[in-house]
Write a protein that holds these residues in place. Structure first.
Motif, PDB file in Angstrom:
ATOM      1  N   VAL A   8       5.280   3.000  -8.027  1.00 41.29           N
ATOM      2  CA  VAL A   8       4.998   1.912  -7.897  1.00 41.29           C
ATOM      3  C   VAL A   8       4.189   1.422  -6.596  1.00 41.29           C
ATOM      4  O   VAL A   8       4.795   1.888  -5.504  1.00 41.29           O
ATOM      5  CB  VAL A   8       6.087   0.718  -8.121  1.00 41.29           C
ATOM      6  CG1 VAL A   8       7.223   0.733  -6.997  1.00 41.29           C
ATOM      7  CG2 VAL A   8       5.536  -0.666  -8.068  1.00 41.29           C
ATOM      8  N   LEU A   9       3.384   0.638  -6.597  1.00 39.48           N
ATOM      9  CA  LEU A   9       2.531   0.196  -5.344  1.00 39.48           C
ATOM     10  C   LEU A   9       2.387  -1.210  -5.299  1.00 39.48           C
ATOM     11  O   LEU A   9       1.831  -1.632  -6.389  1.00 39.48           O
ATOM     12  CB  LEU A   9       1.159   1.181  -5.464  1.00 39.48           C
ATOM     13  CG  LEU A   9       0.319   0.630  -3.904  1.00 39.48           C
ATOM     14  CD1 LEU A   9      -0.513   2.138  -3.708  1.00 39.48           C
ATOM     15  CD2 LEU A   9      -0.747  -0.402  -4.247  1.00 39.48           C
ATOM     16  N   GLY A  50       0.579  -1.140   0.120  1.00 37.07           N
ATOM     17  CA  GLY A  50      -0.002  -0.019  -0.004  1.00 37.07           C
ATOM     18  C   GLY A  50       0.853   1.218   0.075  1.00 37.07           C
ATOM     19  O   GLY A  50       0.120   2.348  -0.122  1.00 37.07           O
ATOM     20  N   GLU A  51       2.299   1.234   0.044  1.00 33.34           N
ATOM     21  CA  GLU A  51       2.891   2.466  -0.005  1.00 33.34           C
ATOM     22  C   GLU A  51       3.254   2.525  -1.431  1.00 33.34           C
ATOM     23  O   GLU A  51       3.426   1.956  -2.469  1.00 33.34           O
ATOM     24  CB  GLU A  51       4.094   2.063   0.746  1.00 33.34           C
ATOM     25  CG  GLU A  51       4.264   2.107   2.242  1.00 33.34           C
ATOM     26  CD  GLU A  51       5.371   1.591   3.082  1.00 33.34           C
ATOM     27  OE1 GLU A  51       6.434   1.575   2.144  1.00 33.34           O
ATOM     28  OE2 GLU A  51       5.561   2.035   4.083  1.00 33.34           O
ATOM     29  N   LEU A  52       3.164   4.005  -1.674  1.00 30.63           N
ATOM     30  CA  LEU A  52       3.789   4.469  -3.295  1.00 30.63           C
ATOM     31  C   LEU A  52       5.475   4.703  -2.927  1.00 30.63           C
ATOM     32  O   LEU A  52       6.074   5.613  -2.081  1.00 30.63           O
ATOM     33  CB  LEU A  52       3.168   5.937  -3.400  1.00 30.63           C
ATOM     34  CG  LEU A  52       1.637   5.812  -4.013  1.00 30.63           C
ATOM     35  CD1 LEU A  52       1.013   7.097  -3.827  1.00 30.63           C
ATOM     36  CD2 LEU A  52       1.755   5.296  -5.356  1.00 30.63           C
ATOM     37  N   ARG A 106      -7.463   2.086  -4.681  1.00 29.35           N
ATOM     38  CA  ARG A 106      -7.593   3.546  -4.425  1.00 29.35           C
ATOM     39  C   ARG A 106      -6.533   4.619  -4.139  1.00 29.35           C
ATOM     40  O   ARG A 106      -6.473   5.737  -4.732  1.00 29.35           O
ATOM     41  CB  ARG A 106      -8.639   3.556  -3.270  1.00 29.35           C
ATOM     42  CG  ARG A 106     -10.012   3.380  -3.485  1.00 29.35           C
ATOM     43  CD  ARG A 106     -11.086   3.759  -2.391  1.00 29.35           C
ATOM     44  NE  ARG A 106     -12.472   3.017  -2.599  1.00 29.35           N
ATOM     45  CZ  ARG A 106     -12.944   2.076  -1.909  1.00 29.35           C
ATOM     46  NH1 ARG A 106     -12.535   1.632  -1.018  1.00 29.35           N
ATOM     47  NH2 ARG A 106     -14.333   1.605  -2.141  1.00 29.35           N
ATOM     48  N   ILE A 107      -5.499   3.910  -3.334  1.00 30.97           N
ATOM     49  CA  ILE A 107      -4.492   4.780  -3.127  1.00 30.97           C
ATOM     50  C   ILE A 107      -3.672   5.138  -4.387  1.00 30.97           C
ATOM     51  O   ILE A 107      -3.285   6.161  -4.729  1.00 30.97           O
ATOM     52  CB  ILE A 107      -3.398   3.928  -2.134  1.00 30.97           C
ATOM     53  CG1 ILE A 107      -4.055   3.929  -0.798  1.00 30.97           C
ATOM     54  CG2 ILE A 107      -2.056   4.728  -2.204  1.00 30.97           C
ATOM     55  CD1 ILE A 107      -3.147   2.893   0.016  1.00 30.97           C
ATOM     56  N   ALA A 108      -3.741   4.071  -5.415  1.00 28.14           N
ATOM     57  CA  ALA A 108      -3.165   4.279  -6.578  1.00 28.14           C
ATOM     58  C   ALA A 108      -3.872   5.156  -7.500  1.00 28.14           C
ATOM     59  O   ALA A 108      -3.457   6.268  -8.151  1.00 28.14           O
ATOM     60  CB  ALA A 108      -2.856   3.239  -7.373  1.00 28.14           C
ATOM     61  N   ARG A 109      -5.174   5.243  -7.311  1.00 29.57           N
ATOM     62  CA  ARG A 109      -6.068   6.084  -8.070  1.00 29.57           C
ATOM     63  C   ARG A 109      -6.082   7.511  -7.609  1.00 29.57           C
ATOM     64  O   ARG A 109      -5.853   8.571  -8.583  1.00 29.57           O
ATOM     65  CB  ARG A 109      -7.534   5.716  -7.808  1.00 29.57           C
ATOM     66  CG  ARG A 109      -8.656   6.569  -8.676  1.00 29.57           C
ATOM     67  CD  ARG A 109     -10.065   6.652  -7.626  1.00 29.57           C
ATOM     68  NE  ARG A 109      -9.881   7.211  -6.530  1.00 29.57           N
ATOM     69  CZ  ARG A 109     -10.878   7.115  -5.585  1.00 29.57           C
ATOM     70  NH1 ARG A 109     -12.030   6.466  -5.772  1.00 29.57           N
ATOM     71  NH2 ARG A 109     -10.686   7.781  -4.505  1.00 29.57           N
ATOM     72  N   ASN A 110      -5.723   7.633  -6.261  1.00 34.03           N
ATOM     73  CA  ASN A 110      -5.554   8.912  -5.695  1.00 34.03           C
ATOM     74  C   ASN A 110      -4.459   9.616  -6.102  1.00 34.03           C
ATOM     75  O   ASN A 110      -4.415  10.900  -6.302  1.00 34.03           O
ATOM     76  CB  ASN A 110      -6.099   8.997  -4.226  1.00 34.03           C
ATOM     77  CG  ASN A 110      -7.332   8.548  -3.825  1.00 34.03           C
ATOM     78  OD1 ASN A 110      -8.237   8.793  -4.573  1.00 34.03           O
ATOM     79  ND2 ASN A 110      -7.600   8.119  -2.509  1.00 34.03           N
ATOM     80  N   ALA A 111      -3.376   8.887  -6.213  1.00 33.83           N
ATOM     81  CA  ALA A 111      -2.068   9.306  -6.828  1.00 33.83           C
ATOM     82  C   ALA A 111      -2.111   9.741  -7.945  1.00 33.83           C
ATOM     83  O   ALA A 111      -1.188  10.841  -8.431  1.00 33.83           O
ATOM     84  CB  ALA A 111      -1.011   8.346  -6.437  1.00 33.83           C
ATOM     85  N   VAL A 112      -2.832   9.258  -9.094  1.00 33.81           N
ATOM     86  CA  VAL A 112      -3.138   9.850 -10.078  1.00 33.81           C
ATOM     87  C   VAL A 112      -4.386  10.785 -10.271  1.00 33.81           C
ATOM     88  O   VAL A 112      -3.892  11.989 -11.171  1.00 33.81           O
ATOM     89  CB  VAL A 112      -3.658   8.756 -11.137  1.00 33.81           C
ATOM     90  CG1 VAL A 112      -4.207   9.192 -12.556  1.00 33.81           C
ATOM     91  CG2 VAL A 112      -2.556   7.521 -11.459  1.00 33.81           C
ATOM     92  N   THR A 113      -5.171  11.051  -9.373  1.00 30.65           N
ATOM     93  CA  THR A 113      -5.975  12.118  -9.625  1.00 30.65           C
ATOM     94  C   THR A 113      -6.057  13.400  -8.599  1.00 30.65           C
ATOM     95  O   THR A 113      -6.688  14.149  -8.526  1.00 30.65           O
ATOM     96  CB  THR A 113      -7.394  11.551  -9.183  1.00 30.65           C
ATOM     97  OG1 THR A 113      -7.536  10.812  -8.020  1.00 30.65           O
ATOM     98  CG2 THR A 113      -7.919  10.595 -10.378  1.00 30.65           C
TER      99      THR A 113
END
Length: 227
Positions: free
Chosen positions: A180-181, A163-165, A209-216
C-alpha cells in the motif's frame, strides 16, 4: 467501532465475494446511517486482477448523483495524473473507503462534502477489504488521510508516510498482503491555487509512478509502516 444501531457492513457481505455480488449487496447496506441521506451506494469500478487499486475517501456530490466513483473535478484530475504517470487506466480499479456521500449543507444546488467520521470508516471497511481480496491488486494507492487510515490505522500520517511502499497489516485472505502507498487526495491538488500548484501536481504524479514501478519491476523499496 460501530454501535448496535449501526452494525457495520460485515453482516451485509454476500457469501459469494465476486465483484458483481459485492456491488449488488452493497446497494442494500445499512451498516451506518449515511445511506439515509445519500442518493445511492457508490461502489468501486474496474476488473478483477487490476494490478493497481486507487482508494479515495468517499463519493462526492457528482459521484452520489451519477453512481460512479471519481467522476467529478477531482476525478478528472486523477485521470490526467494516472495517464501522466504512465499508467493504463484499464489496469486500475477505483473505489472509496466509504461508499455513501456525507455532506453538511447545500450551496445552491451543490451539496458540501463532510469528512466521514471514524465510526463510518470502520463500519464500511469490510467492503473495502472484500474488494481488495476480490480484485487482488499488487499495490493499493490510498488517496488522502481517510483512505490511508482505513487500512493503515488511525495513527498513520500522510505527512510522514507519503510515497512509501508499505506492507498492509492485518489483511487475511486469498490475496495475502498487497503493498500500500499513501499520497494526497486529488482534491487537495485541485484546491491548491498557489504558485506551487504545478509542483503539487508533479509530486502527486511522482507518487503514482512509484506504485507503477512497483508493479512493472521498478526499484522502489518495500518498507513496513511505523508502529
Amino acid at each position: 467501532m460501530a454501535s448496535a444501531k449501526e452494525p457495520g457492513a460485515q453482516r451485509y457481505l454476500p457469501e459469494r465475494r465476486t465483484l458483481g455480488a459485492l456491488r449488488e449487496a452493497a446497494a442494500q447496506c445499512r451498516g451506518c446511517t449515511l445511506y439515509r441521506d445519500a442518493t445511492q451506494t457508490v461502489f468501486g469500478e474496474g476488473h478483477r486482477g487490476a494490478p493497481l487499486m486507487l482508494v479515495g475517501e468517499q463519493p462526492g456530490d457528482h459521484e452520489d448523483l451519477e453512481g460512479h466513483p471519481f467522476v467529478g473535478p477531482a476525478g478528472r484530475l486523477l485521470d490526467r495524473a494516472v495517464r501522466d504517470a504512465g499508467i493504463d487506466p484499464a489496469q486500475v480499479y477505483v473505489t472509496n473507503a466509504v461508499k455513501h456521500f456525507k455532506f453538511t449543507r447545500r450551496e445552491g444546488k451543490r451539496r458540501i462534502h463532510q469528512k466521514p467520521g471514524r465510526t463510518e470508516v470502520v463500519a464500511c471497511r469490510p467492503w473495502l477489504i472484500a474488494e481488495i481480496d476480490s480484485v487482488r491488486p499488487e499495490v493499493v494507492i490510498c488517496l488522502g488521510a481517510t483512505a490511508a487510515q482505513s487500512l493503515l490505522g488511525p495513527s498513520f500520517r500522510i505527512s510522514t508516510g507519503r510515497g512509501e511502499l508499505l506492507c498492509l497489516p492485518g489483511l487475511a485472505g486469498s490475496n495475502g498482503r498487497p503493498r500500500v502507498l499513501a499520497t494526497v487526495h486529488p482534491s487537495a491538488v485541485l484546491r491548491d491555487r498557489s504558485d506551487q500548484h504545478a509542483q503539487a501536481y508533479e509530486a502527486f504524479v511522482d507518487d503514482l509512478r512509484i506504485a507503477r514501478n512497483a508493479v512493472t519491476g521498478g526499484s522502489a523499496p518495500l518498507v513496513h509502516p511505523a508502529v
